[in-house]
Design an enzyme around this catalytic site. Structure first.
Site: not given
Length: 173
Positions: A51-52
């Site tokens: 994730a970012d």
């Protein structure tokens, strides 16, 4: 890791991949969040979640802060206005299939007075945080509005992550 534990998942490993996080010329925040999540996927065994989270003021990406001065610029920019937080999540199944999603949330900051701003900057909590703040920490007192996923603003959209895992065949053991 704490977010995953909330939904009953304990990862076998956690690692931060070494990737170039420079936005492409003209890249908008939503596309950048998606690209970064995919770039963080690795060829590990089992299910992999990457994730970012990207804080955006309009089309401007507010990166992870590296200095107090940068955090102050970001916080002054966000003070008294709403901004978007895009969190890209990508999941790879053991067979190599990938599913992903970008979750957009709107966060409203109250107007920050000088003592409040200085106190937050003195805390050092801004260090390495996208947009210069951590909603789950002291910056919670800045937030006067949120529409979307709180967990996505923290760093991982739990509902969407669980749905992606289920869609790829993951079952709780």
């Amino acid at each position: 890791m704490e977010l995953l534990r909330q939904i009953g998942i304990t990862p076998d490993r956690i690692f931060a991949p070494e990737i170039d996080e420079t936005p492409a010329p003209g890249e908008v925040p939503r596309a950048y969040a998606a690209r970064m999540a995919h770039a963080k996927l690795s060829a590990q065994d089992g299910y992999v979640i990457a994730a970012d989270t990207v804080v955006a003021a309009g089309r401007r990406i507010l990166h992870k802060t590296a200095s107090r001065a940068e955090a102050e610029v970001y916080l002054r920019l966000l003070s008294g206005r709403r901004h978007k937080v895009f969190t890209g999540v990508a999941v790879r199944a053991p067979d190599g299939r990938v599913a992903s999603r970008v979750v957009a949330s709107v966060v409203g900051f109250a107007r920050l007075d000088e003592p409040h701003l200085r106190d937050y900057l003195d805390s050092g909590e801004w260090d390495g945080k996208a947009g210069g703040y951590a909603i789950q920490g002291r910056a919670a007192t800045f937030i006067d509005f949120i529409a979307g996923s709180y967990s996505a603003v923290v760093g991982l959209p739990l509902h969407e992550t669980a749905a992606l895992l289920r869609g790829l065949g993951w079952r709780r053991e």
